[in-house]
Design a protein around this motif. Structure first.
Motif, PDB file in Angstrom:
ATOM      1  N   UNK A 164       0.833  -1.210   0.000  1.00 23.26           N
ATOM      2  CA  UNK A 164       0.000   0.000   0.000  1.00 23.26           C
ATOM      3  C   UNK A 164       0.865   1.257   0.000  1.00 23.26           C
ATOM      4  N   UNK A 165       1.917   1.250   0.808  1.00 18.98           N
ATOM      5  CA  UNK A 165       2.811   2.405   0.873  1.00 18.98           C
ATOM      6  C   UNK A 165       3.484   2.655  -0.475  1.00 18.98           C
ATOM      7  N   UNK A 166       3.872   1.575  -1.141  1.00 23.35           N
ATOM      8  CA  UNK A 166       4.509   1.724  -2.446  1.00 23.35           C
ATOM      9  C   UNK A 166       3.524   2.272  -3.484  1.00 23.35           C
ATOM     10  N   UNK A 167       2.251   1.908  -3.368  1.00 16.40           N
ATOM     11  CA  UNK A 167       1.251   2.449  -4.295  1.00 16.40           C
ATOM     12  C   UNK A 167       1.103   3.954  -4.082  1.00 16.40           C
ATOM     13  N   UNK A 168       1.304   4.408  -2.849  1.00 22.57           N
ATOM     14  CA  UNK A 168       1.256   5.845  -2.570  1.00 22.57           C
ATOM     15  C   UNK A 168       2.438   6.560  -3.220  1.00 22.57           C
ATOM     16  N   UNK A 169       3.616   5.911  -3.209  1.00 23.28           N
ATOM     17  CA  UNK A 169       4.795   6.478  -3.863  1.00 23.28           C
ATOM     18  C   UNK A 169       4.542   6.629  -5.365  1.00 23.28           C
ATOM     19  N   UNK A 170       4.006   5.573  -5.984  1.00 24.86           N
ATOM     20  CA  UNK A 170       3.703   5.619  -7.420  1.00 24.86           C
ATOM     21  C   UNK A 170       2.673   6.709  -7.706  1.00 24.86           C
TER      22      UNK A 170
END
Length: 374
Positions: free
Chosen positions: A40-46
């Motif tokens: 989920x955190x990585x999707x926020x970065x993207x």
């Protein structure tokens, strides 16, 4: 006495089993929560990178390496140089259905999102759980990383009608939170997967949904050490009782887009329904039910933080306690053998020690009778 000892030992063994099960589900809930929260955190970065890409200017003309194939589906072609030097696993592909015309907005989305390839690669390298990363714009354009041959999709496939887009963009997600789909069969051949979807709004308008696919095999791997006995297994459900993962509910014959059709509250014994209801409510604890009205099953469960999921572990307590029972029986048998050996040794020792005393008594009797020197 032996019976009472056996009963007490079984009671302690059962308490130990329940404590072990509870600790295991709590531990695995934390592990799964951390792993998926990272996705989920990585999707926020993207999402941040995608926002920057879509809000800055890009060439008005479509790049030459984006073409229509024989089915009129737009795809990203590799240049001769790219075909020789570029690893397809390090670049993204593009897809636009045959019936969608190239508008100025779509041209902008295609040109501007290509620069995200390096971001996608970095995210994939950091997350072994992730199988695919893709962006679906509100115009219907799809960019997938790593490169995916468009032959796996239908020429007229509308990605905005898929659950991984609808669930994130629908009215059921008014706060624009990240959502997880129910399990389905991957269109690109990765088997059963779940998708993390995050909507991106710009100036109050939905512009895209960022999706990251996680294989159920990786979830299963995270729960491998759950088997306390031959009958033990772990399972996951969502807040409605729908199955996320359950070893008995994964069809072997599947086709693209198939979903797990199963809700553990339907057609189950009343005791089992009560367990599932407690799991749906986010509770933690232990319950029992009779499987098929015969076999007793123990279920330990707890909630997975922030996911509205619950994890359960089910075992046949007799299988688990069978080893304890055998240990108890062996201890009793060993105790009996040791007691018999001590008794034999005591008799033997008594015999050896008593012989001089007997002889001494006889000699004393002779002396008292005046029989000296005999």
């Amino acid at each position: 006495m032996v019976f009472l000892f056996n009963q007490e030992n079984q009671r302690l063994a059962r308490a130990n089993m329940e404590e072990s099960m509870q600790k295991l589900v709590e531990e695995k809930a934390q592990v799964i929560s951390l792993k998926l929260s990272r996705v989920e955190d990585e999707s926020a970065v993207i999402s941040l990178w995608l926002y920057q890409a879509l809000t800055k200017e890009s060439p008005a003309q479509l790049k030459e390496n984006y073409k229509r194939d024989e089915n009129n589906v737009l795809f990203r072609a590799l240049t001769k140089t790219e075909a020789k030097t570029v690893n397809p696993t390090q670049i993204s592909s593009a897809y636009l259905p045959e019936d969608l015309p190239l508008s100025s907005q779509i041209i902008h989305e295609i040109n501007s999102t290509e620069e995200l390839d390096i971001v996608f690669k970095d995210v994939m390298d950091r997350n072994e759980l992730v199988e695919w990363i893709y962006v679906i714009t509100n115009s219907g354009f799809l960019r997938v990383f790593p490169y995916l041959n468009n032959n796996v999709l239908m020429p007229d496939q509308e990605m905005r009608n898929e659950a991984f887009y609808i669930d994130a963009a629908s009215r059921s997600n008014p706060k624009s939170k990240v959502v997880w789909t129910k399990p389905y069969v991957d269109y690109a051949g990765k088997g059963w997967i779940i998708t993390c979807s995050r909507p991106l709004y710009i100036d109050g308008q939905l512009r895209a949904v960022i999706c990251m696919d996680v294989s159920l095999k990786s979830i299963e791997k995270a729960m491998e050490d759950f088997r306390l006995s031959k009958s033990g297994f772990a399972f996951l459900i969502d807040g409605e009782g729908n199955i996320i993962y359950h070893p008995d509910f994964l069809p072997t014959e599947t086709k693209q887009g198939d979903r797990i059709q199963g809700n553990l509250t339907k057609g189950s014994p009343e005791e089992y329904k009560q367990i599932i209801q407690a799991m749906r409510a986010g509770s933690h604890g232990i319950g029992e039910y009779k499987k098929d009205g015969k076999e007793t099953r123990t279920v330990a469960y707890t909630a997975i933080e922030d996911l509205n999921w619950s994890i359960g572990m089910e075992v046949n307590p007799d299988d688990y306690l069978l080893g304890t029972k055998k240990v108890t029986e062996n201890i009793i048998i060993l105790g009996i053998i040791l007691t018999m050996m001590l008794a034999v040794f005591g008799i033997f020792l008594f015999t050896i020690l008593s012989k001089p005393l007997v002889q001494l008594t006889k000699n004393a009797k002779r002396i008292s009778e005046g029989e000296f020197g005999k």
